[in-house]
Scaffold this motif. Structure first.
Motif, PDB file in Angstrom:
ATOM      1  N   THR A  45      48.340  42.133  55.114  1.00 24.64           N
ATOM      2  CA  THR A  45      48.087  40.693  55.091  1.00 24.64           C
ATOM      3  C   THR A  45      47.055  40.333  54.019  1.00 24.64           C
ATOM      4  N   LEU A  46      47.063  39.056  53.642  1.00 23.03           N
ATOM      5  CA  LEU A  46      46.057  38.541  52.704  1.00 23.03           C
ATOM      6  C   LEU A  46      44.660  38.620  53.314  1.00 23.03           C
ATOM      7  N   ALA A  47      44.525  38.201  54.589  1.00 26.20           N
ATOM      8  CA  ALA A  47      43.195  38.198  55.210  1.00 26.20           C
ATOM      9  C   ALA A  47      42.664  39.622  55.336  1.00 26.20           C
ATOM     10  N   GLY A  48      43.528  40.587  55.638  1.00 27.39           N
ATOM     11  CA  GLY A  48      43.098  41.984  55.719  1.00 27.39           C
ATOM     12  C   GLY A  48      42.674  42.510  54.354  1.00 27.39           C
ATOM     13  N   ASN A  49      43.424  42.135  53.327  1.00 22.25           N
ATOM     14  CA  ASN A  49      43.101  42.533  51.957  1.00 22.25           C
ATOM     15  C   ASN A  49      41.718  41.999  51.573  1.00 22.25           C
ATOM     16  N   LEU A  50      41.468  40.751  51.958  1.00 19.33           N
ATOM     17  CA  LEU A  50      40.181  40.104  51.673  1.00 19.33           C
ATOM     18  C   LEU A  50      39.054  40.760  52.466  1.00 19.33           C
ATOM     19  N   CYS A  51      39.259  40.958  53.761  1.00 18.87           N
ATOM     20  CA  CYS A  51      38.159  41.397  54.640  1.00 18.87           C
ATOM     21  C   CYS A  51      37.900  42.888  54.564  1.00 18.87           C
ATOM     22  N   ASN A  52      38.870  43.665  54.073  1.00 15.75           N
ATOM     23  CA  ASN A  52      38.595  45.078  53.864  1.00 15.75           C
ATOM     24  C   ASN A  52      37.511  45.255  52.793  1.00 15.75           C
ATOM     25  N   GLY A  53      37.432  44.263  51.907  1.00 17.80           N
ATOM     26  CA  GLY A  53      36.304  44.220  50.979  1.00 17.80           C
ATOM     27  C   GLY A  53      36.393  45.137  49.781  1.00 17.80           C
ATOM     28  N   SER A  54      37.603  45.557  49.386  1.00 19.17           N
ATOM     29  CA  SER A  54      37.707  46.359  48.167  1.00 19.17           C
ATOM     30  C   SER A  54      37.530  45.453  46.947  1.00 19.17           C
ATOM     31  N   PRO A  55      36.682  45.838  45.994  1.00 16.32           N
ATOM     32  CA  PRO A  55      36.549  45.037  44.766  1.00 16.32           C
ATOM     33  C   PRO A  55      37.862  44.977  43.989  1.00 16.32           C
ATOM     34  N   ALA A  56      38.760  45.922  44.241  1.00 13.49           N
ATOM     35  CA  ALA A  56      40.027  45.992  43.514  1.00 13.49           C
ATOM     36  C   ALA A  56      41.184  45.377  44.292  1.00 13.49           C
ATOM     37  N   ALA A  57      40.900  44.679  45.393  1.00 19.63           N
ATOM     38  CA  ALA A  57      41.976  44.110  46.214  1.00 19.63           C
ATOM     39  C   ALA A  57      42.872  43.208  45.368  1.00 19.63           C
ATOM     40  N   ASP A  58      44.161  43.460  45.385  1.00 23.12           N
ATOM     41  CA  ASP A  58      45.071  42.723  44.509  1.00 23.12           C
ATOM     42  C   ASP A  58      45.382  41.317  44.994  1.00 23.12           C
ATOM     43  N   GLY A  59      45.207  41.057  46.296  1.00 22.64           N
ATOM     44  CA  GLY A  59      45.541  39.728  46.806  1.00 22.64           C
ATOM     45  C   GLY A  59      44.447  38.701  46.572  1.00 22.64           C
ATOM     46  N   VAL A  60      43.248  39.168  46.253  1.00 22.68           N
ATOM     47  CA  VAL A  60      42.087  38.269  46.286  1.00 22.68           C
ATOM     48  C   VAL A  60      41.897  37.420  45.018  1.00 22.68           C
ATOM     49  N   PRO A  61      42.027  37.991  43.799  1.00 23.33           N
ATOM     50  CA  PRO A  61      41.805  37.148  42.620  1.00 23.33           C
ATOM     51  C   PRO A  61      42.708  35.900  42.596  1.00 23.33           C
ATOM     52  N   GLY A  62      43.964  36.060  43.007  1.00 18.35           N
ATOM     53  CA  GLY A  62      44.873  34.911  43.022  1.00 18.35           C
ATOM     54  C   GLY A  62      44.394  33.811  43.952  1.00 18.35           C
ATOM     55  N   LEU A  63      43.864  34.211  45.125  1.00 13.29           N
ATOM     56  CA  LEU A  63      43.346  33.216  46.081  1.00 13.29           C
ATOM     57  C   LEU A  63      42.126  32.507  45.508  1.00 13.29           C
ATOM     58  N   VAL A  64      41.263  33.280  44.852  1.00 18.76           N
ATOM     59  CA  VAL A  64      40.042  32.698  44.290  1.00 18.76           C
ATOM     60  C   VAL A  64      40.402  31.732  43.158  1.00 18.76           C
ATOM     61  N   ALA A  65      41.327  32.151  42.298  1.00 15.95           N
ATOM     62  CA  ALA A  65      41.727  31.279  41.197  1.00 15.95           C
ATOM     63  C   ALA A  65      42.399  30.011  41.723  1.00 15.95           C
TER      64      ALA A  65
END
Ligand SMILES: Cc1cc2nc3c(=O)[nH]c(=O)nc-3n(C[C@H](O)[C@H](O)[C@H](O)COP(=O)(O)OP(=O)(O)OC[C@H]3O[C@@H](n4cnc5c(N)ncnc54)[C@H](O)[C@@H]3O)c2cc1C
Ligand code: FES
Ligand code: FES
Lengths: 293, 160
Positions: free
Chosen positions: A107-127
Motif C-alpha cells: 500500500t501507499l500508506a505502508g510505503n510511506l510509514c515504513n520510512g525508507s528514504p528510497a520508497a518509490d510511492g512517496v515522491p509522487g505523493l509529495v509532488a
C-alpha cells in the motif's frame, strides 16, 4: 505477538495508544512480514487494518480529488483508469514497488510509514501535494504527506496515530506528473535515486511545479529551487539545465553498495530533466513517455 | 503463545486450523494443512516459490499471516489440475517444453502464470517476463518457461 483486527480506525488507534511494547500496523505486510522474518522487528501488538470497512476503496470526490483507502494495493491503483489518467506519476511510482505478488498487497500508506528514504510511492505523493487523514487519540487531523517522513524508519505520526486514507487533489486542467527511478536492474531493486515532477501549464508555459527527490537524503526532498528553475519557462534547454543543477545542489546522498554519493548526485540531475519532460508532455495531453519536446 | 482458530477456504474446500499469529500462510498451508506444493525459497517476498491466490489476487504466501486468511478464499497449486488428475494446459505445456528442472520454482510459476492468463489471455513476451519477475528460477534460464506460457496461452485462446 498479539494479533488485533479492529473494525474502525478509532479502535485501531486505541489499541496502538494503549500498547506498551513494539507496535505495528498491518496493511499489505510486505515490510512488516519481512522484518518479522528477519527478526529485526517482532511486534508485541500487530494491528491489522484490513477488516475496517472501506479501507480497500478508491473514491473520486465531488471536487475531482481522490481518496485512497489505507489498504488499497499498488495493483488496485493501476487498475483504476480515472486515477491513472489524473495522476499517472503517483500510480507509476507505486507500480514500481516489488513484483506482481508484492503489488497485490503493498500500500501507499505502508510505503510511506515504513520510512525508507528510497520508497518509490512517496515522491509522487509529495509532488502531487497529497495529504493524509490521520486518526489518533486526539481525534482526526489532516497532514501533508511531505510532513510525515522524519528520517530512515521514522515518521512524524504520534503514538497511536494511524493513516486512514490518502487524498490527492483534483487534477485540474493542463496538469501532468511523472515518476522515475534509477536502478541497476530492470525490476525488483531499490531506488538509487527517484524523482517525481508535478506541473501545470498555461498554454506552453509552466505556471506551477513541484519536484520531489527520493533516496538522496534521510527523507524525501521537496525541492523549491527545482520548481523555481522551470516555472515561467517552456522547459527549454536552459530551464532543463537549471533544473538539473538545482536537483544536484539539493541532493545530499550517502555512498552505499547501490551507488556513490557522486553518482547519486549526478543521477538526480539526469532524472529531474527526464521526468520533467515526461510530466510536461503529459500536461500537454501527449502521453508519449519521454518524447523530447 | 495463544493460538488463533482460523476458518478459511482452500481450493474450494472449507478448512480450519490453529495458527500461532506469527506463522505465515505458507507455514499454515504446509505444516497445518499438509499442502506442501507451495515452497519456501526465501521467506522474504523475493522468489515467488510460495505464490498463491488470496481472494483471486496473486500474493506471496510467505508475506501473508495465516490468521489473515480468516474468511478468505485461497487457491494453491494443489487445486490446479482437475480432481480426476487431468493437468491444466499450463502444467502440460511445462512438461512438453521442459520448462522445469529441479521443479522447486514450478508450483509458484504455474500459479502466477495462471493468474496472468486470466487477466491477459494474449500477453507479449515482455509482459510475461515482467509479470513473472518475482518468480526466480535457478535452473532453466527462463526461456523455456516463457515458451511454455506462450504455448499454453495459445491453446487456451483456441479452446475459448
Ligand atoms: C520483494 C519486495 C520488493 C520490494 N520492492 C520495493 C520497491 O521497489 N520500492 C519500494 O519503495 N518498496 C519496495 N518494497 C517494500 C514494500 O513493499 C513497500 O514499502 C510497501 O509499500 C509497504 O506497504 P505495505 O502495505 O506492505 O506495508 P506494511 O508492511 O503493512 O507496513 C509497513 C509499515 O508501515 C506502517 N503502516 C502501514 N499502514 C499504516 C497506516 N495506515 N498508518 C500508519 N502506519 C502504517 C506499519 O506499522 C509498518 O511499520 C519491496 C518489498 C518486497 C518484499
Ligand atoms: S518464499 Fe515467498 S517469495 Fe520466496
Ligand atoms: S526448475 Fe529449478 S528453480 Fe526453477
Amino acid at each position: 505477538m498479539r494479533y488485533h483486527s479492529p473494525l474502525t480506525f478509532e479502535a485501531a488507534s486505541r489499541v496502538a495508544a494503549g500498547a506498551s511494547g513494539v507496535t505495528r500496523f498491518l496493511a499489505g505486510g510486505t515490510d512488516v512480514l519481512v522484518q518479522l522474518r528477519a527478526g529485526s522487528v517482532t511486534p508485541d501488538d500487530l494491528i491489522d487494518l484490513k477488516r475496517i470497512p472501506g479501507v480497500g476503496s478508491i473514491t473520486r470526490e465531488g471536487d475531482g480529488g481522490w481518496t485512497i483507502g489505507a489498504a488499497v494495493s499498488g495493483a488496485a491503483l493501476g487498475a483504476t483508469p480515472g486515477l491513472v489518467s489524473d495522476w499517472p506519476g503517483v500510480v507509476e511510482g507505486m507500480g514500481l514497488v516489488g513484483s506482481t505478488q508484492v503489488q497485490g498487497r503493498a500500500t501507499l500508506a505502508g510505503n510511506l510509514c515504513n520510512g525508507s528514504p528510497a520508497a518509490d510511492g512517496v515522491p509522487g505523493l509529495v509532488a502531487a501535494g497529497a495529504t493524509a487523514t490521520v486518526v489518533g487519540p486526539e481525534g482526526r487531523r489532516r497532514m501533508a504527506i511531505a510532513d510525515i517522513p522524519a528520517g530512515p524508519g521514522r515518521t512524524a505520526l504520534q503514538p497511536g496515530e494511524v493513516i486512514a486514507a490518502i487524498h490527492l487533489p483534483a487534477r485540474g486542467a493542463q496538469g501532468g506528473d511523472a515518476y522515475e527511478r534509477f536502478i541497476p536492474r530492470t525490476e525488483m531493486d531499490i531506488a538509487v535515486v527517484g524523482c517525481a515532477v508535478n506541473l501545470r501549464l498555461d498554454g506552453d508555459t509552466i505556471v506551477e511545479a513541484r519536484v520531489a527527490l527520493g533516496a538522496v537524503a534521510p527523507t524525501v526532498l521537496l525541492v523549491e529551487a527545482c520548481a523555481q528553475a522551470i516555472v515561467g519557462t517552456r522547459l527549454d534547454e536552459a530551464a532543463l539545465d537549471a533544473l538539473a543543477a538545482a536537483a544536484r545542489a539539493a541532493a545530499k546522498p550517502i555512498s552505499d553498495k547501490r551507488g556513490t554519493a557522486e553518482f547519486r548526485t549526478h543521477v538526480a540531475g539526469v532524472l529531474a530533466r527526464r521526468v520533467a519532460v515526461t510530466a510536461y508532455n503529459r500536461a500537454k495531453g501527449n502521453r508519449a513517455k519521454g518524447a523530447a519536446q | 503463545m495463544s493460538k488463533i482458530h482460523v476458518t478459511t477456504t482452500v481450493n474450494g474446500d472449507a478448512v480450519d486450523f490453529l495458527a500461532d499469529p506469527r506463522e505465515t500462510l505458507l507455514d499454515c498451508l504446509r505444516d497445518h494443512l499438509g499442502l506442501t506444493g507451495s515452497k519456501e525459497g526465501c521467506g522474504t517476498g523475493d522468489c515467488g516459490a510460495c505464490s498463491v491466490r488470496l481472494d483471486g489476487v496473486l500474493v506471496s504466501s510467505c508475506l501473508v499471516l495465516g490468521v489473515e486468511a480468516e474468511g478468505r478464499s485461497i487457491e494453491t497449486i494443489e487445486g490446479m489440475a482437475s480432481p480426476d488428475g487431468t493437468l491444466h494446459p499450463l502444467q502440460r505445456k511445462f512438461i512438453e517444453h521442459a520448462a522445469l528442472q529441479c521443479g522447486f520454482c514450478t508450483p509458484g510459476i504455474l500459479v502466477a502464470a495462471k493468474a496472468l492468463l486470466e487477466e491477459n489471455p494474449d500477453p507479449s513476451e515482455s509482459e510475461i517476463r515482467y509479470w513473472l519477475a518475482g518468480n526466480l528460477c535457478r535452473c532453466t534460464g527462463y526461456d523455456k518457461i516463457i515458451r511454455a506460457v506462450q504455448d499454453a496461452a495459445a491453446e487456451l485462446r483456441g479452446a475459448a
